[in-house]
Design a protein around this motif. Sequence first.
Motif, PDB file in Angstrom:
ATOM      1  N   LYS A   1      -2.768  -9.467  -7.941  1.00  0.00           N
ATOM      2  CA  LYS A   1      -2.487  -8.252  -7.160  1.00  0.00           C
ATOM      3  C   LYS A   1      -1.113  -7.719  -7.534  1.00  0.00           C
ATOM      4  CE  LYS A   1      -5.977  -9.148  -4.138  1.00  0.00           C
ATOM      5  NZ  LYS A   1      -6.509 -10.310  -4.875  1.00  0.00           N
ATOM      6  N   GLN A   2      -1.080  -6.417  -7.769  1.00  0.00           N
ATOM      7  CA  GLN A   2       0.172  -5.777  -8.157  1.00  0.00           C
ATOM      8  C   GLN A   2       1.116  -5.576  -6.971  1.00  0.00           C
ATOM      9  OE1 GLN A   2      -0.993  -2.134  -9.972  1.00  0.00           O
ATOM     10  NE2 GLN A   2       0.651  -2.325 -11.477  1.00  0.00           N
ATOM     11  N   PHE A   3       2.403  -5.686  -7.239  1.00  0.00           N
ATOM     12  CA  PHE A   3       3.388  -5.345  -6.215  1.00  0.00           C
ATOM     13  C   PHE A   3       3.640  -3.838  -6.230  1.00  0.00           C
ATOM     14  CE2 PHE A   3       4.417  -9.822  -6.770  1.00  0.00           C
ATOM     15  CZ  PHE A   3       4.633 -10.220  -5.462  1.00  0.00           C
ATOM     16  N   VAL A   4       3.740  -3.250  -5.067  1.00  0.00           N
ATOM     17  CA  VAL A   4       4.029  -1.817  -4.991  1.00  0.00           C
ATOM     18  C   VAL A   4       5.195  -1.574  -4.030  1.00  0.00           C
ATOM     19  CG1 VAL A   4       3.144   0.416  -4.210  1.00  0.00           C
ATOM     20  CG2 VAL A   4       1.678  -1.122  -5.534  1.00  0.00           C
ATOM     21  N   ASP A   5       6.228  -0.913  -4.541  1.00  0.00           N
ATOM     22  CA  ASP A   5       7.371  -0.519  -3.728  1.00  0.00           C
ATOM     23  C   ASP A   5       6.965   0.726  -2.944  1.00  0.00           C
ATOM     24  OD1 ASP A   5       9.707   0.501  -2.718  1.00  0.00           O
ATOM     25  OD2 ASP A   5      10.855   0.285  -4.583  1.00  0.00           O
ATOM     26  N   VAL A   6       6.943   0.641  -1.623  1.00  0.00           N
ATOM     27  CA  VAL A   6       6.410   1.757  -0.839  1.00  0.00           C
ATOM     28  C   VAL A   6       7.339   2.974  -0.844  1.00  0.00           C
ATOM     29  CG1 VAL A   6       5.119   0.194   0.657  1.00  0.00           C
ATOM     30  CG2 VAL A   6       7.359   1.036   1.397  1.00  0.00           C
ATOM     31  N   ALA A   7       8.557   2.802  -1.330  1.00  0.00           N
ATOM     32  CA  ALA A   7       9.483   3.939  -1.365  1.00  0.00           C
ATOM     33  C   ALA A   7       9.459   4.617  -2.726  1.00  0.00           C
ATOM     34  CB  ALA A   7      10.901   3.475  -1.046  1.00  0.00           C
ATOM     35  N   ARG A   8       8.585   4.201  -3.590  1.00  0.00           N
ATOM     36  CA  ARG A   8       8.633   4.634  -4.979  1.00  0.00           C
ATOM     37  C   ARG A   8       7.386   5.436  -5.356  1.00  0.00           C
ATOM     38  NH1 ARG A   8      11.702   2.886  -9.221  1.00  0.00           N
ATOM     39  NH2 ARG A   8      12.837   1.384  -7.983  1.00  0.00           N
ATOM     40  N   GLY A   9       7.604   6.484  -6.118  1.00  0.00           N
ATOM     41  CA  GLY A   9       6.499   7.227  -6.714  1.00  0.00           C
ATOM     42  C   GLY A   9       5.621   7.941  -5.695  1.00  0.00           C
ATOM     43  N   ASP A  10       4.443   8.308  -6.157  1.00  0.00           N
ATOM     44  CA  ASP A  10       3.501   9.037  -5.327  1.00  0.00           C
ATOM     45  C   ASP A  10       2.586   7.995  -4.700  1.00  0.00           C
ATOM     46  OD1 ASP A  10       2.102  10.986  -4.125  1.00  0.00           O
ATOM     47  OD2 ASP A  10       1.142  11.748  -5.953  1.00  0.00           O
ATOM     48  N   LEU A  11       2.845   7.668  -3.437  1.00  0.00           N
ATOM     49  CA  LEU A  11       2.141   6.563  -2.810  1.00  0.00           C
ATOM     50  C   LEU A  11       0.629   6.761  -2.852  1.00  0.00           C
ATOM     51  CD1 LEU A  11       2.599   3.915  -1.235  1.00  0.00           C
ATOM     52  CD2 LEU A  11       2.423   5.275   0.840  1.00  0.00           C
ATOM     53  N   ASP A  12      -0.040   5.813  -3.480  1.00  0.00           N
ATOM     54  CA  ASP A  12      -1.495   5.875  -3.547  1.00  0.00           C
ATOM     55  C   ASP A  12      -2.036   4.634  -2.858  1.00  0.00           C
ATOM     56  OD1 ASP A  12      -4.127   5.999  -4.116  1.00  0.00           O
ATOM     57  OD2 ASP A  12      -3.910   5.803  -6.298  1.00  0.00           O
ATOM     58  N   LEU A  13      -2.674   4.812  -1.724  1.00  0.00           N
ATOM     59  CA  LEU A  13      -3.159   3.657  -0.982  1.00  0.00           C
ATOM     60  C   LEU A  13      -4.523   3.188  -1.467  1.00  0.00           C
ATOM     61  CD1 LEU A  13      -1.926   4.438   2.628  1.00  0.00           C
ATOM     62  CD2 LEU A  13      -0.980   2.851   0.979  1.00  0.00           C
ATOM     63  N   GLY A  14      -5.013   3.804  -2.529  1.00  0.00           N
ATOM     64  CA  GLY A  14      -6.274   3.363  -3.126  1.00  0.00           C
ATOM     65  C   GLY A  14      -7.407   3.385  -2.114  1.00  0.00           C
ATOM     66  N   LYS A  15      -8.100   2.260  -2.042  1.00  0.00           N
ATOM     67  CA  LYS A  15      -9.267   2.185  -1.155  1.00  0.00           C
ATOM     68  C   LYS A  15      -8.889   2.197   0.325  1.00  0.00           C
ATOM     69  CE  LYS A  15     -12.242  -0.381  -4.332  1.00  0.00           C
ATOM     70  NZ  LYS A  15     -11.643  -1.567  -4.968  1.00  0.00           N
ATOM     71  N   LEU A  16      -7.588   2.034   0.597  1.00  0.00           N
ATOM     72  CA  LEU A  16      -7.176   2.004   1.998  1.00  0.00           C
ATOM     73  C   LEU A  16      -7.188   3.400   2.613  1.00  0.00           C
ATOM     74  CD1 LEU A  16      -4.301  -0.568   1.632  1.00  0.00           C
ATOM     75  CD2 LEU A  16      -6.532  -0.952   2.663  1.00  0.00           C
ATOM     76  N   ASP A  17      -7.229   4.423   1.761  1.00  0.00           N
ATOM     77  CA  ASP A  17      -7.423   5.792   2.256  1.00  0.00           C
ATOM     78  C   ASP A  17      -8.910   6.113   2.164  1.00  0.00           C
ATOM     79  OD1 ASP A  17      -4.996   6.731   3.114  1.00  0.00           O
ATOM     80  OD2 ASP A  17      -4.357   7.413   1.117  1.00  0.00           O
ATOM     81  N   THR A  18      -9.449   6.693   3.197  1.00  0.00           N
ATOM     82  CA  THR A  18     -10.864   7.051   3.155  1.00  0.00           C
ATOM     83  C   THR A  18     -11.018   8.342   2.355  1.00  0.00           C
ATOM     84  OG1 THR A  18     -10.642   8.367   5.148  1.00  0.00           O
ATOM     85  CG2 THR A  18     -11.294   6.056   5.425  1.00  0.00           C
ATOM     86  N   GLU A  19     -12.263   8.657   2.005  1.00  0.00           N
ATOM     87  CA  GLU A  19     -12.534   9.911   1.291  1.00  0.00           C
ATOM     88  C   GLU A  19     -12.037  11.103   2.096  1.00  0.00           C
ATOM     89  OE1 GLU A  19     -13.451  10.622  -1.795  1.00  0.00           O
ATOM     90  OE2 GLU A  19     -13.250   8.445  -2.050  1.00  0.00           O
ATOM     91  N   GLU A  20     -12.256  10.996   3.412  1.00  0.00           N
ATOM     92  CA  GLU A  20     -11.803  12.107   4.272  1.00  0.00           C
ATOM     93  C   GLU A  20     -10.283  12.243   4.233  1.00  0.00           C
ATOM     94  OE1 GLU A  20     -13.995  10.715   7.890  1.00  0.00           O
ATOM     95  OE2 GLU A  20     -15.113  10.208   6.073  1.00  0.00           O
TER      96      GLU A  20
END
Length: 635
Positions: free
Chosen positions: A485-504
């Motif tokens: 699993k990749q580490f992601v700095d939540v203050a960095r870049g364009d936050l992409d929550l991947g599957k944690l965001d629903t289509e809606e």
Amino acid sequence: MSVETQNKETLGFQTEVKQLLHLMIHSLYSNKEIFLRELISNASDAADKLRFEALAKPELLEGGADLKIRVSFDKDAKTVTLDDNGIGMNREDVITHLGTIAKSGTADFMKHLTGDQKKDSHLIGQFGVGFYSAFIVAEQVEVFSRRAGTSAEEGVYWSSKGEGDFEVANIDKAERGTRIVLHLKSGEEEFADGWRLRNIIKKYSDHIALPIELPKEFHGEEKDKPAETEWETVNRASALWTRPRTEVKDEEYQEFYKHVGHDFENPLAWSHNKVEGKLEYTSLLFVPGRAPFDLYQREAPKGLKLYVQRVFIMDQADEFLPLYLRFIKGVVDSNDLSLNVSREILQKDPVIDSMKSALTKRVLDMLDKLAKDKPEDYKNFWKQFGQVLKEGPAEDFANKEKIAGLLRFASTHDASGEQGVSLADYLGRAKEGQDKIYYLTGESYAQVKNSPHLEVFRKKGIEVLLLTDRIDEWLMSYLTEFDGKQFVDVARGDLDLGKLDTEEDKKAQEEIAKAKEGLVERLKTALGDEVAEVRVSHRLTDSPAILAIGEQDLGLQMRQILEASGQTVPESKPIFEINPAHPLIEKLDAEPDEDRFADLSHILFDQAALAAGDSLKDPAAYVQRLNKLLVELSA
Ligand code: ADP
Ligand code: MG
């Protein structure tokens, strides 16, 4: 005792020694008997050194190669005497070794003394105890010594009452080695007793590899008493690490640790292994319970005690473990190295490389076991040495995953604020579909735990690790993934929550971004080249705006470290993200006056910088704008 002396001089103790003496006498009264352990430990070191030097110069052993320690006493004179036939000391040695503390940083360390005996006695633990512990029971200590290889007239005498100064003089001494005479304080006469001394030696010094002898008690008629003292060995007198693991008691390991580790407290864990096959060696490694005060000093002693076929070769052999494990103490005894191995040879020998990687694994496994079996002890370990372990992923690529498993973090899912969450804990409670490990770095726990960057994570119940040690950003530049699993700095870049965001969620984000294009353009114009980009945020629920770091830019911590070390830091601009649902942003959007729009934009931008823990480039301008606004409000 009267001695023929010459060239007598009186010298003052180094200030630090005076402080240590004071501390020792006042804080170790409940554990007085350890003085004997310390003096025997030194005598044993002295024998090791002699045996080693004699490898190159056998003549040093003239006058006897059977090295031993003799402890005797005189009830009437109230003295306890230790004799060793080890390496001995000359006048210079005595003045430096028994008058100063050679560790760098000691003076700084001593400033931490509080005067509170309970607290200060813990400080002793970081120090070891050593020779000066003799003054716990003695009102006067006399030392008679002669260095191996010098002539009988080159002996030296040292004496002190443990107050401000000590006396040195030249004497004749027939035998090489060191004699220490303790004149017991009144009230401490109990130590001038064979039974008592025997018990103390058995308790603390049984593991010492050379024989420790006491005078044989004579029980017959006075007239039958032998003219010469008969001696008997009271300890086991074999190197502890050569014994099978199953036959060594915990207490024996603990006392042995205090001797090799020059420590005063028990170790947290140990690992004792005999390796046979292509390489043959035995290792006995300890995790100390407390960090020494000089853990971060470059020149501080580190490394293992190296023996070759039971002969002591060197202290602080630091070729056997990586730097990030420099706190580990212990011995390694090799059957393959040559007796005249030197540091230069160690550095080049490929045999050492393979021993190093095997020993490194042993230590990491020992820590892993400690974490699993004794979580409370591991917590303590982490407090003491966690920061050093964090150097690991950068130094030891091969063991990165293993080291990562040993790291502990503060987290949004642990209200204690302590660094207690492992990556396994984190992944164990990750959300369905979560394939990233989220983290946020910052100055302090108090600052990051309320960071606006956490808003969306809080809303969705996603855990974020909170990293606030100075070394963390640097650490994370080496730690890119764990368990796939990749580490992601939540203050960095364009936050992409991947599957944690629903289509809606995603659809709504796109629509909003489109709807706010006009506002984003106006902000870009107002903020000009202060920002790298302006965009609609998916990070926020409560705050109006936030700053994100560019994907490739240095974080705040790294920038501060570089600046502090005088380096030029590449200029990087933040990304300004707005929360369109926030009433302030709605108001801003509706603001027709461009000047007022620009003022408001700058205020929001500066506030976002403050919330991120950054300082403002132009604080006066910020205050001016805010005041203007306040005046208008109250008008
Ligand atoms: P440490 O053992 O941690 O070095 P100590 O305070 O116990 O610290 O001893 C200080 C130093 O004094 C030793 O490192 C050694 O150089 C010297 N020393 C003490 N006792 C002896 C001894 N019996 N023979 C030779 N040197 C000794
Ligand atoms: Mg010592």
